[in-house]
Write a protein that holds these residues in place. Structure first.
Motif, PDB file in Angstrom:
ATOM      1  N   THR A   1       0.606  17.455  -6.050  1.00 39.26           N
ATOM      2  CA  THR A   1       1.185  18.521  -5.229  1.00 39.26           C
ATOM      3  C   THR A   1       2.650  18.783  -5.599  1.00 39.26           C
TER       4      THR A   1
ATOM      5  N   ALA B   1      -1.154   6.943  -7.047  1.00 41.15           N
ATOM      6  CA  ALA B   1      -2.256   6.107  -6.569  1.00 41.15           C
ATOM      7  C   ALA B   1      -3.490   6.944  -6.255  1.00 41.15           C
ATOM      8  N   GLY B   2      -3.387   8.245  -6.451  1.00 42.60           N
ATOM      9  CA  GLY B   2      -4.552   9.094  -6.200  1.00 42.60           C
ATOM     10  C   GLY B   2      -4.785   9.325  -4.715  1.00 42.60           C
ATOM     11  N   LEU B   3      -3.773   9.095  -3.906  1.00 41.35           N
ATOM     12  CA  LEU B   3      -3.952   9.300  -2.462  1.00 41.35           C
ATOM     13  C   LEU B   3      -3.522  10.728  -2.077  1.00 41.35           C
ATOM     14  N   PHE B   4      -2.556  11.261  -2.803  1.00 43.58           N
ATOM     15  CA  PHE B   4      -2.126  12.653  -2.592  1.00 43.58           C
ATOM     16  C   PHE B   4      -2.613  13.482  -3.769  1.00 43.58           C
ATOM     17  N   GLU B   5      -2.943  14.742  -3.486  1.00 45.73           N
ATOM     18  CA  GLU B   5      -3.264  15.661  -4.567  1.00 45.73           C
ATOM     19  C   GLU B   5      -2.009  15.816  -5.433  1.00 45.73           C
TER      20      GLU B   5
ATOM     21  N   ASP C   1       0.829  -1.214   0.000  1.00 49.11           N
ATOM     22  CA  ASP C   1       0.000   0.000   0.000  1.00 49.11           C
ATOM     23  C   ASP C   1       0.859   1.258   0.000  1.00 49.11           C
TER      24      ASP C   1
ATOM     25  N   LEU D   1      -0.505  16.325   6.417  1.00 47.80           N
ATOM     26  CA  LEU D   1      -1.504  15.627   5.597  1.00 47.80           C
ATOM     27  C   LEU D   1      -2.919  16.142   5.820  1.00 47.80           C
TER      28      LEU D   1
ATOM     29  N   LEU E   1       0.423   4.483   0.692  1.00 45.93           N
ATOM     30  CA  LEU E   1       0.397   5.377   1.862  1.00 45.93           C
ATOM     31  C   LEU E   1       1.073   4.716   3.056  1.00 45.93           C
ATOM     32  N   GLU E   2       0.890   3.436   3.163  1.00 47.00           N
ATOM     33  CA  GLU E   2       1.511   2.717   4.271  1.00 47.00           C
ATOM     34  C   GLU E   2       3.038   2.716   4.093  1.00 47.00           C
TER      35      GLU E   2
END
Lengths: 217, 217, 217, 217
Positions: free
Chosen positions: D157, D151-155, D89, D198, D91-92
């Motif tokens: 950025t 993965a589309g978890l962070f904008e 994962d 975050l 983010l993990e």
DNA sequence: TATGAATGAGTCTTCATTCAT
DNA sequence: GATGAATGAAGACTCATTCAT
């Protein structure tokens, strides 16, 4: 007792050798030119080693002076007992001690002058140690004086002060070298001073007058 | 005779005033801390004037020491005649001279120590001048000794050496102040030393033995 | 409060002028080459005066560093209030403060690096004074953050840590100059960092996942 | 790639052993007291070997610093992949990487401070090598950030700057140890900083205002 | 004349580096 | 390979002396 000088080298024999090498040079230069005008560089050069090495065996310049002064005073203190050893007669011991003292001073004129000039250049605590050594040397002479009194050879006199007079004329040989050297030898100097101290200065008439004057004070 | 110190100021009275102002401060500081550790800045401060001014009245630092030593020795030389003035009796004059000498030394302990420590810090030529002054002072004492001999009060003794013994014990009061001060006053010190010198140390038996030993040398 | 540096000169204006003359040179050299490799001689030369003069205005080399660090930190602390003066809106004040901070750091990159590298080179007691000044500067930023929270513009967030993040990115501009310089201007750098901190990094899905992961710890 | 350090000894295993022995001691001492104040003698003593031996395995003192800095930075670079291994994962992985980084810094606070203070103490060429290593470590974090974006978890950025913010707060744990230690554990510190980065700092109203202000610039 | 700020040569001391053993 | 004594270059700091004001 003496706040000991730290060396960065462990080998005891080497430390002793290097230190006495440096000290011999230092005592000579300090004695001739004085502590402050003598540079560590000069000491090292005179001792035949590098400046940095001095600092392997001494903490700083003052340490060199301090150990130098101790060395000088120790050598005085050691020669006197050696000179009286085996002599039984008190007066003979006394004379031998005084002669020995004057002789060692004669052999170390620079060092003796050094002790007079530069004792003030060490820290107060160390100055105490130095003075103590001087007192101990004086005590060696004083003991001989006392023996002579006990043996009935000296009048019951001012032992402490008499000792100091002796010590002073011994030192004067070095301090006033410019005056005495050339006029006579150390031995003559010693004998003549002893003669002065031990034989009466006053004539019979002088003695009577002196009693009167001293009483009048 | 003394290679004279140059001043950048002409007004003689001012020169004299400024110099003694500086010298008083210098003698005190040199006496207490020694010549080299004392800075010109400190002398000026202690004298209450600016550093630069010192150099208007003295060529350099050594000049200050040189004139300082002269000042000290001159003051000694002047007090002795003052003390004997008007006294006719040779022994009394002698005792007065010695007492005066010890008294002036007591009043200037720092200065006396200074003369011992720092005479070597001036140039050889100047050192000669200083020593000459010392010799002259000694001559004052020696003259009194000689009078006593001539008057039949002293045995025909070793005048020069006796003088030196006297001078030395006088100096010792300053040099060994740490030892004597507190034990007795200057006057007592002087009397006790004179007693030692003038009264016989040896007993009758001691005298016989001493003659034998001295002859054996 | 700060154990004050002693000067051998009294004239306050002169002291101030000479000190800032020396400090400007020192801060530049210390910043470029570091405290230890920079010699006092170099500082003096760079400041256009003699080695000895440095010691008329500073006790020793460490004093120069200490006063240098203080000068740097003081200048930071003074510019922030100047930048927010007259602004009422909390968020606008906050942004102005951060921009001012970054700008002053940009104008003193050497000095900022110096503060990071050499704070450990001063004595522990003095280090405390230096750190205190840093804390005070941080407090200026923190106050603006707090105002934004109070005004409901910031979430009730970790104020202390947020302040530190801001301070750190400001410092990073100097510390990592080799990385950022050339890529962008300070203003851009500040804006982009503020954007990062103030706008959400996580997407909606990221947020859900993050809550899960953070809770699992 | 790194201009390699020459050893006077051939036995590879021995070289490795001796070097790490010296480096461990050096990193500790350099970190605690700084590069310049630490002497080679102290390093050798601390490492339990003779001064001369250091020069059998390193060309000079700077070599020791250079290899020391490399050792520190290498250890950072190695721990991050180890911590993310096996995690799928994004983010993990990201969180694990940041935690690992903070943890290794916590375990080497002296070394981290050393890297900040003394990178400037090596030659420019070598400094480049050191910085390269830092960039490589940062790239490890940056890769995780990038995965999160992908993965589309962070904008979408500012990846580089976000990475730097993370690296900076990790370093701050060491640089500002005097401030954070005692307030919280490394883990708490890491979590709270991640939370700050975050989660949104601005409220809805704050966001509107911020857009306006940022646009106005 | 007087001041005291400025100079810079010279000292002590440290320490990286070498080298004989 | 290892040791640690020896070297000497270099730096911080002081202070006698000068000189502009």
């Amino acid at each position: 007792m003496p706040p000991n000088i730290k060396s960065k080298v462990d080998d005891t024999a080497l430390v002793a050798r290097r230190r006495s090498q440096v000290l011999a040079a230092a005592i000579e230069l300090f004695g001739k030119r004085g502590y402050h005008p003598t540079t560590v560089r000069e000491i090292a050069e005179h001792a035949g080693l590098s400046t940095g090495l001095v600092y392997q065996y001494f903490g700083d310049k003052e340490d060199v002076l301090y150990l130098g002064l101790q060395t000088v005073l120790d050598s005085y203190r050691e020669r006197i007992p050696a000179a009286t050893e085996g002599i039984a007669d008190p007066l003979e011991r006394f004379r031998a001690a005084v002669h020995a003292y004057c002789r060692v001073i004669d052999a170390n004129i620079d060092a003796t002058v050094l002790a007079y000039r530069e004792t003030k250049s060490v820290s107060p605590k160390r100055r105490g140690v130095i003075m103590q050594k001087e007192v101990e040397t004086n005590a060696l002479i004083e003991a001989e004086v006392r023996s002579c009194v006990k043996a009935g050879l000296f009048e019951k006199t001012d032992v402490g002060l008499l000792t100091y007079l002796i010590v002073m004329f011994a030192h004067a040989w070095a301090l006033k070298a410019w005056h005495f050297q050339g006029q006579m030898s150390v031995e003559q100097y010693t004998d003549r001073n002893l003669a002065l101290l031990l034989n009466p200065v006053l004539t019979e008439r002088g003695r009577r007058e002196n009693v009167r004057l001293a009483a009048a004070r």
